[in-house]
Every structure is written in structure tokens, then in C-alpha cells.
Write an enzyme that holds these catalytic residues in place. Structure first.
Site, PDB file in Angstrom:
ATOM      1  CB  THR A   1      -0.960   0.021   1.211  1.00 37.05           C
ATOM      2  OG1 THR A   1      -0.225  -0.188   2.403  1.00 37.05           O
ATOM      3  CG2 THR A   1      -2.028  -1.039   1.066  1.00 37.05           C
TER       4      THR A   1
ATOM      5  CB  THR B   1      -2.936  -4.363   6.905  1.00 32.76           C
ATOM      6  OG1 THR B   1      -4.176  -3.690   6.937  1.00 32.76           O
ATOM      7  CG2 THR B   1      -3.065  -5.729   7.509  1.00 32.76           C
TER       8      THR B   1
END
Lengths: 392, 392
Positions: free
Chosen positions: B144, B181
Site C-alpha cells: 500500500t 496492515t
């Protein structure tokens, strides 16, 4: 501000800090005052913390003066214990009181030797300043990286008259080269025995300074002292004592909020309110976790209604709850309903989050009656800038 | 990099993230693989975490494929559970395997509905890409806010031949609009039954990913999966298994270190080593507290040998120790000896602290044999900049 009777304040510059700003303060009670105190829970404790604890025990909670220095924490040094004893003894001799009636407090850099002569030599000046020194002078001289002095006071009616409470505090986070200890000194002219004062301060502290976080680090020097000299001539009934505790809690909360607002680099005060938990302890755990989350604090700095970070932080609190029963409000606007995104005007809320006060409410639907509140500040680039700089 | 036999990888862009960068990944094992996994301990758990746990139970730890998407955490949404089931079912049908042999994993924004069609519709493309897709493609597509892909591998000799382990991970802190995450997928071609795999992964994780912090926040989606498909044809003896666990721990440690080094805004990897504690648990508590202290992390960012912040952080760990028995080294230089300032060249150490790796050693003299290690990164203005920005 209505100040309690029977206290004098004096400050001077002793050369402990590098800039020529008053760095030694004394608070003197005209008569022996009952005293209670709470100290840091850090395993590493500064010399003044250890000595103040010992003095309170020896004197059975009677205190005549508090001797405070800024610019040096008197912690983790070879001579720390001796320095604390020597400076307290010198002041006790001047005031002609037992040394155990002097409480020391220090704030500043850790691990640097503190020369006791700097303090001992300025005692004549300090005592000479007692007549003209003010409460505000003292609140200013105990500051380290604080941008503003922090004071709060209250007056309350008791059986047969009035008594006052006034307090000062300092602390702003931790700034290099200093560990910005929290110190707080609260005076009242009510007559309350030390044995009664202790549990009152413990409970009031639990709901004020213990609900405060700037960066989650607890200093080696944190000290909160409450003096009650009885100069008002008023003793308190059991009913009065209950009201006194409430008023004291409000004064301490006010001081704690001022510290959060003046947190290093802070642009906003954040109040986190949790309701619907099983009990107050669980509610406090959740509130603390939200208040300590760097992600929540940076989101507030950016005026971003990012409730996902709030529910995620709460989930890390070690408290059981059903995420599907959680409502979250920011600035009074429902952003998360039953664990899911609520509909709201993001534009309007972003504008509301631009204000100097941010309120986050986390409620567990149909949960228990446990509620709590925590105070913190937002997290800006200013914090990093302040704390990442070299020791020069 | 010697990759384990019998695994295929494919990635594609399904339109989940805003930028046109591959956001869906599948890892497929040619034969059913034994699997073990550890998941986030956050009370708020994403739909894929809950489903993956259920699938592992139903399939008794047998897995054929992992289905991963970036750009949406599939957490705290109305349809989350259904989306996870629908996408896994679609892949299971294509692969002609039971749905319980598919493990889902998601990372990205919380609280935004994920359209399952985006994933289902790209499955034919993904399966078509399996022949040409690479391990590196997968490591890149699961990112990400990561700046670099993170992989590690090892080969080990076992009775009768060799087996390989290769892992990939992602995570960088939390960046808006995404919760970054930690995901990690580790493959081996050794033949190890699921029942043996589970305790091995648990222990290896405890000494690697559980010793990692970027900002102290635990996401709702953290997932670490280990697959063992036996494609090497090699079973492991009890002695082999012990070596396997050590090698696996090294691979996981390597991956965890890469996450710390790529922490949001980080300029340095910090390794905190604690020795002389009563036991490993106490040592880990102290190491974690030092690694999580924003004051220590900003000091390292500023190349400042401020050991007072280190001993202060350790004092908050809830572990008893005598501060007078503490030695602290930074970059191998003794900065605190028996709890007091040591003599060292501040100029030279400041220069050493300018390097990309910072090592902090905290030792309790004459203490126990408990030691531990923690990985983190420094704390710079970049972190605040990244996390304080608006959702746009």
C-alpha cells in the site's frame, strides 16, 4: 483569582537554565500545612521525588515550604540525593523549621550534575522576595518548554464561611534537552488533616492528571503536591469535604486540560469521552488508547474525520466490546453508527475539526454504565521538530 | 533467490485502488499445502481475517490458494463478510477446490464498501497470468504505502536433500487513507503436517513480527500465513524441524526488519537489545517500551545520544530493575554506566548515529539471563506529514 490565605511565593534566577529566566521558586506557608502528594510511577525516580516522599513520611504530612527548580531534573546523577538534602536543609535552616517540612521538586535535563550552591546561594534573595513575589511569578518560573503558565482556582462555601483552592502546573511533553516533567502545586486555606487529604488527592488525581497524555511517556520527576494550611480558620464537615473533593477535581482537571492544550507542537486540545463500557476502568482503558494513538492524533491535526482509526485504536485497548454496537461522534457529528460509516457532511465536519477544541465521543450501545474522559492534544510536525533537535 | 517448488503467483489491476497499480494477487499451490497463520489481536477484526480463521479450521489446515487485495481493508462495512465469501467461492470454483482451501487477506481503507465484482471479474485474467506471474510481482502488488517490496528467503539442507522458504510482507505504518496492515505470506516446499506447522509459526512469529513496532498501532487486518506444500518431496526429521524453525525465524525477522526500515517517514532502522532481565518476557517488555517511545525515536532521528530518554522509557515498562545497575550503549558506545552518564565523544557518536542503522543496547548488570530484541524505526516529520493529510 481569589488566592488562598497564608501562602507566599518567591522566584529568582539561579543560573541553572541557560537563558536568564527565573529557575528557582519557593512556596512558603505561614503556618505548617497538611500535605498530600502523588508522584511518578516510573521505576526510575529522581532524587527530589525520593526525598519528598521520605519527608512527607517523617513529618507525618506537615509541610512549611516547597523548593522547586527548573532546568535540571536532578535525576540519574552521582550527587543527586546529596543535592536534594543539602538544598532542603539550607532552606529549612533559614526558615527555622525541620528539614522534613520542606518538599523538593525538580524538572529539566536528566543525567547532568546539579550544583547545590546555585540554589543555596540564592536563598537569601528568594526569602527577600517573599513579600513581593506572586502566585503568577511562581507559575511562570516552574515552566520549562511550556508556552504559557497554567493556573486554576476556585472558591467554595463551607459551614461558617469560604475557603479557596489555587493551583499551578507545568509540562508540555518532552522537549530536548529537557524531560518536561509534570509538576503541580495546589494550595488551599481550608483546614484539613493530612490523613484526610491523602485519599482526597488520590481520587481527584485519578480523574484529572491520570487522564492526561501528551506523548504517552511518563517522566522521572512527576509530582503533584496539595497543601492545606488552615489559614482561613475554617474546618470542613463531612459534607463540606465531599464538595471540596469535587471542587479540587475540577481545579485539577482544568490544570490537566491546560497541559494538553500546551502540548509540544499541539494546535488543538482533544477530549475523548467513552460511555457504555462495563465499568469506569474499562472506559478509561479505551479512552486512553484512543488518546494515545498517533494515528488519531495526526488525523485530528489534519482536521480529518477518520473514524476508522478511532475504532481501530479502541480495539487495541484490551477491553471486550462488540464493534457492531459502537457509535462514534466527532464535534457532536455522528461519523460511525453501529460500527459502520454514518452519513454526514464531510465538508462541514472538516471545518468544525479546524477549531481549537476537538471532542471525540465513543459510545457502546446497550453496554454498561462505565464512562470516562481523557485529555490529549493533536500531533503535529512541531512535536518532531522540537524533539529531534540536537542538544546544543 | 531460490524459490520453493510448487507455487505460482499472479497479479492484476482490478480498480480497487485509485492509481492503476496491480491490487489483486493470488498465490496458488500446485498441491494442497499444510498451512498455519497468525492474525491481528485487535478486537475489531476485518471480514477476511474472520473468514481465513474459519477456513483454516474447516479445512484442517489445508490450503490451495491465498487471495489478496490491496486498497480496501474490507473492514467495518455492511457487506464485508459476504464479499469475503463471494470472492473466495469464485476462486475456489475456478480452481475446483473446496472454498475452505482459499484464504483471503485484505489491506487498505476501513469503512468503505468493497465491490466483490471487481475481484470476481478479474479472476480469469489472474488465472491466465499464473504462468508468467512472479514472486516479485506478488510482493509488489500487496504493497500500500510501502516504498519498497519486502522479501526474504533461505534454503536449508535436510535429511535427503534441500528445502526452501520464501516470504513476502508489506506494511509501513498507517497512512491515510489506508490502514497499512501488516500482511506476510511465507511459502516452503518442505513437507510438514499442519499440526506441526502451527506451533512452529507461533513461536517464530513471537520472535519476529511480534517484536516489531512502527507506531504502536495494531491494524484490524494483520495476517501472517505459512504454507508448506511438500513439493520438494522432503519430509523433515525432528532434528530437521528444529533447524527449520530457526531458519524460518530468521526469514521472518528479516521481513520484520524490512518493515521497520520502510516505516512511514523513517530514515533509520532501530534495533533495541535488552539483556540481564529476569526472563525473556520482562526483557521484551523493556525493549518494547523503548522501541515505542516517541522521545527515543525522535532523538534517534536527530542523531542525539540522549540516553536519559532511554532509561526513562525503560522505567515505564512495568518491570522492576535497579536503575543503578543499568548500562546503555548506542552504536556500541557506552553512554550510560551504572545508571549514570558515561564519558564518550559526543561528536563521534553523533556522527555514528547519522547512519541508517541504529543499535541500542540496554543491559542490567548482574541481572538474570532474560534477553530480547525489538525492531522499530525513527520518528520524523515525514510521519506526521503523511498521516495528517486530508482524505482526498
Amino acid at each position: 483569582m481569589k488566592l488562598p490565605l497564608g501562602y507566599q511565593y518567591a522566584t529568582t534566577y539561579a543560573g541553572i537554565r541557560k537563558t536568564a529566566k527565573d529557575d528557582v521558586t519557593i512556596i512558603v506557608s505561614a503556618q505548617p500545612a497538611s500535605a498530600a502528594a502523588v508522584f511518578t510511577q516510573n521505576r526510575v525516580q529522581a532524587a527530589p521525588v525520593k526525598l519528598a516522599r521520605k519527608h512527607l513520611e517523617t513529618s507525618k504530612g506537615m509541610v512549611r515550604a516547597i523548593l522547586i527548580n527548573a532546568g535540571n531534573a536532578n535525576c540519574a546523577t552521582r550527587t543527586g540525593d546529596k543535592v536534594a538534602v543539602a538544598t532542603c536543609s539550607a532552606l529549612a535552616a533559614k526558615l527555622k523549621v525541620p528539614v522534613s517540612q520542606i518538599l523538593p521538586a525538580s524538572t529539566g535535563v536528566i543525567g547532568v550534575e546539579l550544583d547545590p550552591k546555585l540554589i543555596v546561594n540564592c536563598l537569601p534573595t528568594l526569602l527577600g522576595n517573599l513579600d513581593k513575589g506572586t502566585f503568577e511569578d511562581a507559575a511562570s518560573a516552574i515552566m520549562t518548554t511550556d508556552l504559557v503558565p497554567k493556573t486554576a482556582s476556585a472558591e467554595m462555601s463551607v459551614t461558617g464561611g469560604k475557603v479557596s483552592i489555587a493551583g499551578m502546573t507545568k509540562g508540555s511533553g518532552m522537549i530536548h534537552p529537557m524531560m518536561a516533567t509534570t509538576l503541580a502545586f495546589v494550595m488551599t486555606d481550608a483546614r484539613i488533616p493530612a490523613a484526610q487529604l491523602k485519599p482526597i488527592l488520590k481520587r481527584a488525581n485519578e480523574r484529572s492528571f491520570s487522564r492526561l497524555t501528551v506523548d504517552g511517556d511518563t517522566s522521572t520527576n512527576d509530582t503533584l503536591i496539595l497543601l492545606a494550611n488552615g489559614a482561613s480558620g475554617k474546618s470542613l464537615t463531612a459534607k463540606d469535604l465531599k464538595i471540596f473533593e469535587k471542587v479540587l477535581t475540577l481545579v485539577l482537571e482544568d490544570l490537566a486540560r491546560q497541559i494538553a492544550r500546551d502540548g509540544e507542537g499541539a494546535s488543538k486540545l482533544i477530549t475523548v469521552e467513552v460511555a457504555g463500557a462495563k465499568n469506569e476502568k474499562d472506559a478509561t482503558k479505551i479512552a486512553r488508547q484512543i488518546a494515545n494513538s498517533p494515528l488519531v492524533k495526526t488525523a485530528v491535526a489534519g482536521a480529518d474525520p477518520n473514524w476508522g482509526r478511532i475504532i481501530c485504536a479502541a480495539g487495541n485497548a484490551g477491553v471486550e466490546f462488540d464493534p457492531r454496537k459502537v457509535d462514534i461522534m466527532m464535534q457532536g457529528v455522528l461519523v460511525c453508527k453501529a460500527g459502520l460509516a454514518a452519513e454526514f457532511s464531510e465538508e462541514r465536519l472538516t471545518k468544525e475539526l479546524g477549531k481549537k477544541d476537538c471532542r471525540i465521543q465513543f459510545t457502546i450501545r446497550g453496554g454498561g454504565t462505565g464512562s470516562s474522559r481523557f485529555f490529549t492534544c493533536d500531533f503535529t510536525e512541531g512535536y518532531i521538530r522540537i524533539n529531534g533537535s540536537y542538544r546544543t
